[in-house]
Each structure stands twice: as structure tokens, then as C-alpha cells.
Write a protein that holds these residues in place. Sequence first.
Motif, PDB file in Angstrom:
ATOM      1  N   SER A   1       0.834  -1.693   0.435  1.00  0.00           N
ATOM      2  CA  SER A   1      -0.113   0.169  -0.247  1.00  0.00           C
ATOM      3  C   SER A   1       0.813   0.993  -0.072  1.00  0.00           C
ATOM      4  CB  SER A   1      -0.865  -0.270   0.844  1.00  0.00           C
ATOM      5  OG  SER A   1      -1.644  -1.148   0.847  1.00  0.00           O
TER       6      SER A   1
ATOM      7  N   SER B   1       2.190   1.764  -3.611  1.00  0.00           N
ATOM      8  CA  SER B   1       1.176   2.126  -4.208  1.00  0.00           C
ATOM      9  C   SER B   1       0.060   3.745  -4.186  1.00  0.00           C
ATOM     10  CB  SER B   1      -0.288   1.134  -4.120  1.00  0.00           C
ATOM     11  OG  SER B   1      -1.228   2.053  -4.660  1.00  0.00           O
TER      12      SER B   1
ATOM     13  N   TRP C   1       2.664   5.919  -2.716  1.00  0.00           N
ATOM     14  CA  TRP C   1       3.816   7.115  -3.077  1.00  0.00           C
ATOM     15  C   TRP C   1       3.723   7.110  -4.940  1.00  0.00           C
ATOM     16  CZ3 TRP C   1       7.478   9.949  -0.032  1.00  0.00           C
ATOM     17  CH2 TRP C   1       8.441  10.350  -0.844  1.00  0.00           C
ATOM     18  N   VAL C   2       3.434   5.586  -5.155  1.00  0.00           N
ATOM     19  CA  VAL C   2       3.962   5.702  -7.096  1.00  0.00           C
ATOM     20  C   VAL C   2       2.263   6.365  -7.489  1.00  0.00           C
ATOM     21  CG1 VAL C   2       4.416   4.427  -9.049  1.00  0.00           C
ATOM     22  CG2 VAL C   2       5.757   4.261  -7.249  1.00  0.00           C
ATOM     23  N   ASP C   3       1.659   5.312  -7.713  1.00  0.00           N
ATOM     24  CA  ASP C   3       0.343   5.433  -7.948  1.00  0.00           C
ATOM     25  C   ASP C   3      -0.570   6.816  -7.543  1.00  0.00           C
ATOM     26  OD1 ASP C   3       1.028   2.973  -9.481  1.00  0.00           O
ATOM     27  OD2 ASP C   3      -0.233   2.449  -8.232  1.00  0.00           O
ATOM     28  N   GLY C   4      -0.712   6.958  -6.475  1.00  0.00           N
ATOM     29  CA  GLY C   4      -0.804   8.054  -6.054  1.00  0.00           C
ATOM     30  C   GLY C   4      -0.805   8.764  -5.701  1.00  0.00           C
ATOM     31  N   GLY C   5       0.330   9.060  -6.243  1.00  0.00           N
ATOM     32  CA  GLY C   5       1.055  10.544  -5.976  1.00  0.00           C
ATOM     33  C   GLY C   5       1.470  11.559  -4.774  1.00  0.00           C
TER      34      GLY C   5
ATOM     35  N   ASP D   1      -0.961  17.776 -10.899  1.00  0.00           N
ATOM     36  CA  ASP D   1       0.208  17.301 -10.177  1.00  0.00           C
ATOM     37  C   ASP D   1       1.002  18.323  -8.949  1.00  0.00           C
ATOM     38  OD1 ASP D   1       0.924  15.589 -11.902  1.00  0.00           O
ATOM     39  OD2 ASP D   1       2.228  16.183 -13.085  1.00  0.00           O
TER      40      ASP D   1
ATOM     41  N   THR E   1      -4.319  16.061  -1.741  1.00  0.00           N
ATOM     42  CA  THR E   1      -3.717  14.308  -2.170  1.00  0.00           C
ATOM     43  C   THR E   1      -3.838  12.974  -1.370  1.00  0.00           C
ATOM     44  OG1 THR E   1      -1.504  14.950  -3.729  1.00  0.00           O
ATOM     45  CG2 THR E   1      -1.540  12.930  -3.146  1.00  0.00           C
TER      46      THR E   1
ATOM     47  N   ASN F   1     -10.302   2.345  -0.660  1.00  0.00           N
ATOM     48  CA  ASN F   1      -8.715   1.593  -0.514  1.00  0.00           C
ATOM     49  C   ASN F   1      -7.963   2.301   0.801  1.00  0.00           C
ATOM     50  OD1 ASN F   1      -6.390   0.050  -0.635  1.00  0.00           O
ATOM     51  ND2 ASN F   1      -6.706  -0.315  -2.756  1.00  0.00           N
TER      52      ASN F   1
ATOM     53  N   ARG G   1      -3.914   1.855   0.906  1.00  0.00           N
ATOM     54  CA  ARG G   1      -3.921   2.738   0.631  1.00  0.00           C
ATOM     55  C   ARG G   1      -4.033   4.247   1.142  1.00  0.00           C
ATOM     56  NH1 ARG G   1      -5.106   2.665  -5.671  1.00  0.00           N
ATOM     57  NH2 ARG G   1      -3.575   5.107  -5.359  1.00  0.00           N
TER      58      ARG G   1
END
Length: 277
Positions: free
Chosen positions: A56, A59, A61-65, A223, A230, A241, A244
Amino acid sequence: MKTRRNILHTLRVAAVYVFVIWCILPVVWLVSTSLKSDVDAFSREPVWFFVPQFGSYVSAWVDGGMGQAMVVSAVVAIISSVVGIVVGLPLAYLTTQVWPPESAWSARVTLAILLLTTVPPVLTLTPFYRAFFGIGLTGNPVGLTIVHSFYAILLAVLIFRSFLVAFPREIREAAMIDGLGEWRTLFRCVLPNVWGAAFATFVLALIQSWNEFLYALVLTSGDSQTVPVTIAGFLSFFGTNWARLTAAGVIGALPIVIFAIIVRKHMARGLSFGGVK
């Protein structure tokens, strides 16, 4: 009598422990949920025993920004905190040394600053948004940095003013006689005596900027979003989720918690002994 004192002491200690446990429980829940699998985190029944998983965090850090959001939050917080000190110190010096603290102009400026700090952000949100929208500063961190700098300046003036009120005005007058001028007097005579207050102001302004949500939600997008916005993005109508979401919460809180632990003694010393020596 002795027995009564022992009972009161035991009750006070018990109350402290209950309060500490009450404060720690949400943190324990946040960390433990972030280490669970998606199924265990979403389970209605509490899952006490589980194998810790760190997927999690990856995920989030990378996918969630969260990685990009951490950079944006750090840049906005540091710049606004520095601006607050650079602008707030001269303003506090103006209202305490150049103008006597009891003068009408000093009282008016101080009252205006106090009023601005008590105005709810929701009342100033629309004016800020309309102004920044007109000059194209919405949707990026620049407008948010300006707003955070504004509130950092208010905080800095109030803190510096409490120190400079006790600063002997005779030192400034002697510096003026020696021909130093206002700016050189400020940097040579005043600034060395308020380093502690400056450090405490920087820390408080940094934490204030890092945790701010409302302006960041409206003035940024994509971004350029900060950590609180975020994290809120992990909530949706299609489902949450929880693994996450809690992992993002831990990631967002960890840097500022570590920073506060490192500087806590220096900040307390700055607020306590940052006056004129």
C-alpha cells in the motif's frame, strides 16, 4: 491524610495514562491498517493478527502521487516560511521600535494583523481565488505559496512583536546616532537577539503550511496538489481503499512528525529564551 494523597496521586497518574492511550489509539489504528492487505483493511470485523505488507505504501507513493505531493508541499512550506520571516521581522520592528508600541499607528497595524488572523479562511477563499484566476495563478503552487506566505507573515509579526516590545529602544537610538540607519540597526543589533524567535516562527509556519487544506484544495490541481489534498483524493464515491488511504496518511504525517521531534528542544528554547540578552 497520607492515604488520601496516595489515592489522588494514583488517580492523576491513571488519568494521564488514559489520556495518552486515547491520543495514541488513532495513530495505532492508522499505522496498523496501512500494513494490512486490502481484504483485511476493508473487513468489518477487526483483524488483530496479520502479516505486515508494504504494498500500500508503494502504491500510494507511486500510483497515488504522494511522492510528487511531498515535493510540492515541501517547496511551498519552505518558501512561505522564509518569506514570513523576511517580511514579518521588519514589520514587527516598525511597529515596536520605529513607531512606539503605544502609538496610534502601531496599535492600528497590530489590530489589523489580529483581525486578519481571526478571519475564517472560507471568507477569504473567494477573493483570493478570483484574484489569482484573473492573473492565471490557479492550478499551480505559485498562488498557494502567496497565500501561505501571507499567513506566515501574520504569524511572524505576532511572534517577533512579542520579543521586540521588550527590546530597549535606547539601543536603536544609539545606533541611529552612530549613523547605522534602520536596516543596519535591524540586522546588526536586533536580529542577533531574535534568532530563537525566527527559528520557532519558521517551524510553526512550516507546520501550518504543510497541514493547510482549504486553499490547497481550491488553488491547486493535478501535479501541483499538496499532501493533504492528495490524501483526500483517495476518498471517492466508487469506494475507498483503506490500506492505501492510511498508508498515504502515514507518509504525509511522518516527515513533519520527525521534523517536530528533531527541533522540539530548539523551538522551546527559542520561544523561552529568545528575548533580549
